[in-house]
Design a protein around this motif. Structure first.
Motif, PDB file in Angstrom:
ATOM      1  N   LEU A   1      -2.471  -1.147  -0.346  1.00 35.21           N
ATOM      2  CA  LEU A   1      -1.067  -1.582  -0.357  1.00 35.21           C
ATOM      3  C   LEU A   1      -0.194  -0.588  -1.114  1.00 35.21           C
ATOM      4  O   LEU A   1       0.917  -0.285  -0.686  1.00 35.21           O
ATOM      5  CB  LEU A   1      -0.941  -2.980  -0.975  1.00 35.21           C
ATOM      6  CG  LEU A   1      -1.312  -4.136  -0.079  1.00 35.21           C
ATOM      7  CD1 LEU A   1      -1.441  -5.427  -0.887  1.00 35.21           C
ATOM      8  CD2 LEU A   1      -0.277  -4.315   1.033  1.00 35.21           C
ATOM      9  N   LYS A   2      -0.685  -0.090  -2.227  1.00 38.91           N
ATOM     10  CA  LYS A   2       0.091   0.893  -2.997  1.00 38.91           C
ATOM     11  C   LYS A   2       0.336   2.153  -2.181  1.00 38.91           C
ATOM     12  O   LYS A   2       1.404   2.746  -2.250  1.00 38.91           O
ATOM     13  CB  LYS A   2      -0.618   1.241  -4.305  1.00 38.91           C
ATOM     14  CG  LYS A   2      -0.465   0.171  -5.362  1.00 38.91           C
ATOM     15  CD  LYS A   2      -1.131   0.573  -6.655  1.00 38.91           C
ATOM     16  CE  LYS A   2      -0.906  -0.483  -7.716  1.00 38.91           C
ATOM     17  NZ  LYS A   2      -1.611  -0.163  -8.977  1.00 38.91           N
TER      18      LYS A   2
ATOM     19  N   LYS B   1       3.173   1.242   0.131  1.00 38.29           N
ATOM     20  CA  LYS B   1       4.235   0.430  -0.471  1.00 38.29           C
ATOM     21  C   LYS B   1       5.658   0.859  -0.114  1.00 38.29           C
ATOM     22  O   LYS B   1       6.550   0.034  -0.065  1.00 38.29           O
ATOM     23  CB  LYS B   1       4.084   0.346  -1.978  1.00 38.29           C
ATOM     24  CG  LYS B   1       4.469   1.601  -2.728  1.00 38.29           C
ATOM     25  CD  LYS B   1       4.354   1.391  -4.214  1.00 38.29           C
ATOM     26  CE  LYS B   1       4.793   2.636  -4.941  1.00 38.29           C
ATOM     27  NZ  LYS B   1       4.668   2.483  -6.367  1.00 38.29           N
ATOM     28  N   ASN B   2       5.888   2.132   0.146  1.00 35.60           N
ATOM     29  CA  ASN B   2       7.245   2.565   0.492  1.00 35.60           C
ATOM     30  C   ASN B   2       7.693   2.052   1.851  1.00 35.60           C
ATOM     31  O   ASN B   2       8.890   2.049   2.150  1.00 35.60           O
ATOM     32  CB  ASN B   2       7.347   4.084   0.438  1.00 35.60           C
ATOM     33  CG  ASN B   2       7.198   4.607  -0.970  1.00 35.60           C
ATOM     34  OD1 ASN B   2       7.539   3.932  -1.934  1.00 35.60           O
ATOM     35  ND2 ASN B   2       6.650   5.798  -1.103  1.00 35.60           N
TER      36      ASN B   2
ATOM     37  N   PHE C   1       4.772  -4.748  -6.978  1.00 39.81           N
ATOM     38  CA  PHE C   1       5.203  -3.393  -6.607  1.00 39.81           C
ATOM     39  C   PHE C   1       5.725  -3.333  -5.162  1.00 39.81           C
ATOM     40  O   PHE C   1       6.242  -2.306  -4.750  1.00 39.81           O
ATOM     41  CB  PHE C   1       4.083  -2.374  -6.821  1.00 39.81           C
ATOM     42  CG  PHE C   1       2.816  -2.647  -6.050  1.00 39.81           C
ATOM     43  CD1 PHE C   1       2.683  -2.247  -4.731  1.00 39.81           C
ATOM     44  CD2 PHE C   1       1.768  -3.307  -6.657  1.00 39.81           C
ATOM     45  CE1 PHE C   1       1.517  -2.502  -4.022  1.00 39.81           C
ATOM     46  CE2 PHE C   1       0.592  -3.561  -5.963  1.00 39.81           C
ATOM     47  CZ  PHE C   1       0.467  -3.161  -4.646  1.00 39.81           C
ATOM     48  N   LEU C   2       5.596  -4.420  -4.392  1.00 40.02           N
ATOM     49  CA  LEU C   2       6.086  -4.463  -3.021  1.00 40.02           C
ATOM     50  C   LEU C   2       7.487  -5.071  -2.954  1.00 40.02           C
ATOM     51  O   LEU C   2       7.805  -5.986  -3.720  1.00 40.02           O
ATOM     52  CB  LEU C   2       5.152  -5.299  -2.139  1.00 40.02           C
ATOM     53  CG  LEU C   2       3.740  -4.783  -1.945  1.00 40.02           C
ATOM     54  CD1 LEU C   2       2.927  -5.778  -1.138  1.00 40.02           C
ATOM     55  CD2 LEU C   2       3.736  -3.426  -1.263  1.00 40.02           C
TER      56      LEU C   2
ATOM     57  N   SER D   1       9.777  -7.655  -1.456  1.00 36.75           N
ATOM     58  CA  SER D   1       9.360  -8.919  -0.856  1.00 36.75           C
ATOM     59  C   SER D   1      10.547  -9.823  -0.566  1.00 36.75           C
ATOM     60  O   SER D   1      11.616  -9.696  -1.167  1.00 36.75           O
ATOM     61  CB  SER D   1       8.351  -9.632  -1.746  1.00 36.75           C
ATOM     62  OG  SER D   1       8.912  -9.999  -2.973  1.00 36.75           O
TER      63      SER D   1
END
Length: 122
Positions: A95-96, A99-100, A114-115, A117
């Protein structure tokens, strides 16, 4: 997954329908305990003909690996889920890496902080 209610499923399909209606290229990857279907939607009528399968526990890793391998050039990756995901801890690094591009849409638990949402409410 089995934790998604019919109301939540209708909300998710409405979001997919909206994207397809705006002439976006949409590839729908359905998953629960693994990837179930990969469906290219060319227009909103394709959404009306969807037949979804599944209902088991939710594991996201296989879907994320598929996205990274095959759809890494996508402009956006939208994950529609209640975020009751069994392998979320094991999938954080994937996911990281995405993430962008990820927009995490939830009807339940909070996605990793960090997402980007969005919380859907009924």
């Amino acid at each position: 997954s089995g934790s998604i209610s019919q109301t939540e499923l209708r909300q998710f399909i409405s979001e997919v329908y909206a994207m397809a209606s705006m002439n976006y290229t949409v590839t729908l990857i359905t998953f629960d305990d693994g990837v179930r279907d990969v469906i290219d939607l060319r227009n909103a009528n394709d959404v009306r003909r969807l037949e979804l399968h599944g209902g088991g526990g939710t594991r996201i890793r296989e879907a994320l690996e598929l996205v990274r391998r095959k759809y890494n050039r996508a402009d956006a990756i939208i994950i529609l889920s209640d975020w009751e995901i069994y392998d979320l801890r094991e999938s954080v690094e994937l996911l990281k890496g995405l993430k962008n591009k990820v927009i995490a849409v939830t009807t339940g638990s909070a996605p990793p902080s960090f997402l980007r949402s969005i919380k859907l409410t009924s």
